[in-house]
Design an enzyme around this catalytic site. Structure first.
Site, PDB file in Angstrom:
ATOM      1  CB  SER A  48      -2.694   1.700   8.478  1.00 55.61           C
ATOM      2  OG  SER A  48      -1.271   1.066   7.602  1.00 55.61           O
ATOM      3  CG  HIS A 108      -3.023   6.466  -0.462  1.00 57.74           C
ATOM      4  ND1 HIS A 108      -3.389   5.570  -0.079  1.00 57.74           N
ATOM      5  CD2 HIS A 108      -1.871   7.281   0.250  1.00 57.74           C
ATOM      6  CE1 HIS A 108      -1.884   5.323   0.193  1.00 57.74           C
ATOM      7  NE2 HIS A 108      -0.863   5.912   0.910  1.00 57.74           N
ATOM      8  CD  GLN A 140       4.862  10.901   6.737  1.00 56.65           C
ATOM      9  OE1 GLN A 140       5.758  10.469   7.236  1.00 56.65           O
ATOM     10  NE2 GLN A 140       3.401  11.255   5.981  1.00 56.65           N
ATOM     11  NE  ARG A 181       4.996  -0.860   7.524  1.00 56.67           N
ATOM     12  CZ  ARG A 181       5.109   0.283   7.397  1.00 56.67           C
ATOM     13  NH1 ARG A 181       4.286   1.723   7.585  1.00 56.67           N
ATOM     14  NH2 ARG A 181       6.749   0.490   7.258  1.00 56.67           N
ATOM     15  CG  LEU A 218      -2.911   4.945  -4.711  1.00 55.28           C
ATOM     16  CD1 LEU A 218      -3.729   5.799  -5.980  1.00 55.28           C
ATOM     17  CD2 LEU A 218      -1.728   5.719  -3.673  1.00 55.28           C
ATOM     18  CB  VAL A 222      -9.868   7.204   5.705  1.00 56.29           C
ATOM     19  CG1 VAL A 222     -10.521   6.571   5.589  1.00 56.29           C
ATOM     20  CG2 VAL A 222      -9.327   9.043   5.070  1.00 56.29           C
ATOM     21  N   GLY A 227       2.628   4.658  -2.923  1.00 60.19           N
ATOM     22  CA  GLY A 227       1.953   3.788  -4.066  1.00 60.19           C
ATOM     23  C   GLY A 227       0.958   2.700  -2.976  1.00 60.19           C
ATOM     24  CD  GLN A 248       9.305   7.230   4.494  1.00 60.72           C
ATOM     25  OE1 GLN A 248       9.461   7.740   4.003  1.00 60.72           O
ATOM     26  NE2 GLN A 248       8.050   6.770   5.011  1.00 60.72           N
TER      27      GLN A 248
END
Ligand code: PAF
Length: 285
Positions: free
Chosen positions: A185, A37, A153, A187, A33, A176, A31, A61
């Site tokens: 990102s 995404h 990942q 974060r 987004l 991107v 989420g 995770q």
């Protein structure tokens, strides 16, 4: 567009699409987004008839000292963005739908998941592979889309799908970036103005490492050059810089291409990761 929270509802919505012979593309997300995404959704739209996104902040995770509670949640805005982007189904389960009482299974990929980010975040990849295995089983997509920013990942999930004979094509898409090169990102929003100003130096350092690799520099020399560039910036606290083989993620100590140079570094409490892939002859991607 349907927004559903249970496996049963998701399967009902998907069975209608499948009965019409539609191919299904899945974009797994946590989420909040953003542009990265949306690029995955756009790629899914181009390839598949019916596009599903999952929105699930996966508790397993996150390490005990990590930001699970604080991780941004913005379902209402996500629904708007997904609708505009042409998503057909949002699967946004609560934690107990994915991990009901008595849940006792963990799926882990050995080797590939243990180096790089796996070294400092030991439970992270088992958490990712368990939830991704579940999402792939629930949705049973023809294709699933992931960003190359989380390069390890992506490699781990490709291995998971191949090893478990999952009939899905795992597609990786280029990172991107903001106009100054910083990888998009979730974060990034934690960064202060001062930290945000220096954050693009992570990618700049990787780019200069890639240049060195192209000139025949060994993996060890590349790692050292990137680390020195980052350590020259007082705000960065470097966790790792590693030059690895793109498929095996084995260390590339010697000179040799292709090579992925991956790094993780903290700015304050915010952990940034990024990577660059250096191909033989053709420059870096
Ligand atoms: O990359 C992410 O957002 C997550 O790790 C994923 C793949 C959605 C699994 O929770």
């Amino acid at each position: 567009m349907d927004v559903v929270t249970t496996v049963l509802e998701a399967r009902a919505s998907l069975s209608t699409a499948r009965a019409q012979g539609q191919t299904v593309g899945l974009v797994p997300t946590m989420g909040a987004l953003h542009a990265a995404h949306l690029a995955l959704i756009e790629a899914a739209r181009r390839r598949d008839d019916f596009v599903v996104i999952s929105i699930f902040v996966n508790p397993t995770q996150f390490g005990p000292a990590e930001d699970y509670e604080l991780y941004p949640r913005a379902l209402e805005r996500d629904v708007e963005l997904a609708e505009k982007a042409g998503v057909d189904l949002i699967f946004a389960p609560p934690p107990q739908e994915i991990y009901p009482e008595g849940f006792a299974t963990s799926v882990s990929v050995t080797g590939l998941a243990e180096g790089l980010c796996g070294r400092s975040r030991p439970g992270h990849f088992p958490g990712v592979t368990t939830v991704v295995a579940k999402l792939l089983n629930i949705v049973q997509p023809d294709r699933a889309y992931f960003g190359e920013k989380d390069y390890q990942q992506l490699v781990v999930i490709k291995r998971l799908a191949a090893d478990l004979n999952m009939p899905v094509e795992i597609i990786g898409l280029p990172t991107v970036r903001e106009s100054d090169g910083l990888a998009v990102s979730t974060r990034n929003q934690y960064l202060s103005t001062e930290q945000r100003a220096v954050a693009p130096r992570l990618y700049q350092a990787l780019q200069s490492g890639a240049g060195l690799a192209q000139q025949g520099g060994s993996g060890t020399e590349v790692e050292q050059a990137v680390r020195e560039a980052l350590e020259g910036e007082a705000l960065f606290d470097v966790e790792y810089v590693e030059a690895v083989h793109p498929n095996s993620l084995a260390a590339r100590g010697e000179a040799g291409l292709p090579m992925v140079v991956a790094a993780a570094a903290y700015l304050g409490n915010t952990r940034l990761i990024d990577n660059i892939r250096v191909e033989e002859g053709s420059g870096n991607a």
